[in-house]
Scaffold this motif. Structure first.
Motif, short mmCIF file in Angstrom:
data_model
loop_
_atom_site.label_atom_id
_atom_site.label_comp_id
_atom_site.label_asym_id
_atom_site.label_seq_id
_atom_site.Cartn_x
_atom_site.Cartn_y
_atom_site.Cartn_z
N VAL A 1 0.84 -1.21 0.00
CA VAL A 1 0.00 0.00 0.00
C VAL A 1 0.87 1.25 0.00
N GLY A 2 2.10 1.15 0.51
CA GLY A 2 3.02 2.28 0.44
C GLY A 2 3.38 2.63 -0.99
N LEU A 3 3.64 1.61 -1.80
CA LEU A 3 3.92 1.84 -3.21
C LEU A 3 2.69 2.40 -3.92
N ALA A 4 1.53 1.85 -3.59
CA ALA A 4 0.28 2.36 -4.17
C ALA A 4 0.07 3.82 -3.79
N PHE A 5 0.35 4.17 -2.55
CA PHE A 5 0.18 5.55 -2.09
C PHE A 5 1.06 6.48 -2.91
N GLN A 6 2.32 6.09 -3.14
CA GLN A 6 3.24 6.96 -3.86
C GLN A 6 2.84 7.12 -5.33
N ILE A 7 2.45 6.03 -5.95
CA ILE A 7 2.02 6.13 -7.36
C ILE A 7 0.79 7.01 -7.46
N ALA A 8 -0.16 6.82 -6.53
CA ALA A 8 -1.36 7.66 -6.54
C ALA A 8 -0.99 9.12 -6.30
N ASP A 9 -0.02 9.36 -5.42
CA ASP A 9 0.41 10.72 -5.12
C ASP A 9 1.03 11.38 -6.36
N ASP A 10 1.88 10.63 -7.06
CA ASP A 10 2.52 11.16 -8.27
C ASP A 10 1.48 11.41 -9.36
N LEU A 11 0.47 10.54 -9.40
CA LEU A 11 -0.61 10.71 -10.37
C LEU A 11 -1.42 11.97 -10.06
N ARG B 1 -11.78 -10.73 8.89
CA ARG B 1 -11.28 -9.72 9.82
C ARG B 1 -10.51 -8.61 9.10
N ALA B 2 -10.01 -8.91 7.90
CA ALA B 2 -9.19 -7.94 7.18
C ALA B 2 -10.00 -7.10 6.20
N GLY B 3 -11.30 -7.16 6.27
CA GLY B 3 -12.13 -6.44 5.31
C GLY B 3 -11.83 -4.95 5.25
N ILE B 4 -11.61 -4.33 6.40
CA ILE B 4 -11.35 -2.89 6.43
C ILE B 4 -9.99 -2.58 5.81
N LEU B 5 -8.99 -3.42 6.06
CA LEU B 5 -7.68 -3.18 5.46
C LEU B 5 -7.72 -3.41 3.95
N VAL B 6 -8.54 -4.32 3.49
CA VAL B 6 -8.74 -4.49 2.04
C VAL B 6 -9.34 -3.21 1.46
N GLU B 7 -10.35 -2.69 2.12
CA GLU B 7 -10.99 -1.45 1.66
C GLU B 7 -10.01 -0.28 1.71
N THR B 8 -9.10 -0.31 2.69
CA THR B 8 -8.08 0.73 2.78
C THR B 8 -7.18 0.74 1.55
N ALA B 9 -6.82 -0.44 1.09
CA ALA B 9 -5.98 -0.54 -0.12
C ALA B 9 -6.70 0.07 -1.31
N HIS B 10 -8.00 -0.19 -1.44
CA HIS B 10 -8.79 0.42 -2.52
C HIS B 10 -8.81 1.94 -2.38
N PHE B 11 -8.99 2.41 -1.16
CA PHE B 11 -9.05 3.85 -0.91
C PHE B 11 -7.73 4.53 -1.29
N ILE B 12 -6.62 3.93 -0.89
CA ILE B 12 -5.30 4.50 -1.19
C ILE B 12 -5.06 4.57 -2.69
N ALA B 13 -5.44 3.51 -3.39
CA ALA B 13 -5.20 3.47 -4.84
C ALA B 13 -6.08 4.42 -5.61
N ASN B 14 -7.25 4.71 -5.08
CA ASN B 14 -8.22 5.52 -5.82
C ASN B 14 -8.47 6.89 -5.21
N ARG B 15 -7.61 7.33 -4.28
CA ARG B 15 -7.85 8.59 -3.59
C ARG B 15 -7.76 9.78 -4.55
N ARG B 16 -8.42 10.86 -4.15
CA ARG B 16 -8.49 12.05 -4.98
C ARG B 16 -7.82 13.27 -4.31
N ASN B 17 -7.31 13.05 -3.09
CA ASN B 17 -6.56 14.12 -2.42
C ASN B 17 -5.66 13.51 -1.36
#
Length: 305
Positions: free
Chosen positions: A224-234, A289-305
């Motif tokens: 998710v750290g890599l996803a965050f950075q790619i999303a940030d650069d995007l 039990r990991a449903g929220i962390l799965v959703e977090t990965a989606h949020f990080i990849a698709n964030r708009r700010n």
């Protein structure tokens, strides 16, 4: 909007509010045992750099990673999350300085060196960095001493020369000598990814999880750290400053090499979706039990700010 996403947003808000409350208390004018005084202007600069409406994503990851396991007090995870947020906010205060990334706007507000001055910003960052370890070591953080030691070691490695600070140094060097793709991956894994990785691993450390579970959450954090950075650069390429709450287009202006600049927007969007799938696969052993962390990965990849 799915029910799971609504639950995620609700937890992001409630966890963020809990962390904000702890941070506000920690940054009060009350002098703590062993302290001599809390200079008012320095304290105001620290509060300006921290209590400014951030998403509190890193503390959220600490809290939700710890929640995968039984027996963890939420209050304890919140305090460790608050310590991590102090490190993150210190890095932003220093990154914004003229000698670093030279930004006037952060989260829609003047940066600390603009609202105060450069000396105040440097000292505010120094104080926030130190406060992070104060929080972990404090008796109010109810954890065994061995667990606190493990957290301090992991956080030091994530924040220091081999992690975030070292990544910032590489990022500044990259303005003069463009790194190759492997170099970009390394500097981003350090500058941005190291604290996100720690956030996820910290949940396992707090819980006293097995080495295998700790390694799984560490790998999830890297993903998710890599996803965050790619999303940030995007976002730097495609978003506007009003939406993002900070200046945009600065990577291109400074000639910084990023994966998005090298590979393009289409590649970035495809890579983000692949990283979400990797995150889901890593969390599969934790089942529902990991449903929220799965959703977090989606949020990080698709964030708009």
């Amino acid at each position: 909007m799915s029910e799971r996403h609504q639950e995620f947003l609700s937890l992001l808000k409630s966890n963020g509010e809990a962390v904000e409350t702890v941070l506000a208390t920690l940054l009060s004018a009350d002098v703590q045992p062993g302290e001599i005084a809390r200079p008012a202007r320095l304290l105001a600069a620290m509060r300006h750099g921290v209590l400014n409406g951030g998403k509190r994503l890193r503390p959220f990851l600490v809290i939700e990673a710890a929640a995968l396991f039984d027996g963890v007090e939420r209050e304890t995870a919140v305090r460790v999350g608050a310590a991590l947020e102090c490190i993150h906010c210190y890095s932003l205060v220093h990154d914004d300085l003229p000698a670093m990334d030279d930004d006037d706007l952060r989260r829609g507000q003047p940066t600390v060196h603009i609202a105060f001055d450069e000396a105040a910003a440097i000292l505010a960052g120094d104080s926030l960095l130190t406060l992070a370890f104060d929080i972990v070591a404090s008796p109010e953080t109810r954890l065994p001493d061995a667990t606190k030691t493990a957290l301090v070691l992991a956080l030091s490695r994530a924040a220091g020369i081999g992690g975030m600070a070292g990544g910032q140094a590489l990022d500044l060097d990259a303005e003069k000598t463009a790194p190759d793709e492997a170099g970009i991956v390394t500097l981003q894994a350090m500058k941005t990814g190291a604290l996100l990785r720690f956030a996820c691993e910290a949940g396992a450390i707090i819980a006293g999880a097995s080495p295998a579970e700790r390694a799984t959450l560490r790998r999830y954090g890297e993903t998710v750290g890599l996803a965050f950075q790619i999303a940030d650069d995007l976002l730097d390429l495609t978003a506007d400053a009003a939406t993002l709450g900070k200046a945009t287009g600065k990577d291109a202006e400074r000639g910084k090499a990023t994966l998005v600049a090298r590979r393009g927007q289409a590649w970035a969007e495809e890579r983000l979706q692949a990283l979400v799938k990797e995150a889901e696969a890593l969390l599969a052993p934790f089942s529902h039990r990991a449903g929220i962390l799965v959703e977090t990965a989606h949020f990080i990849a698709n964030r708009r700010n």
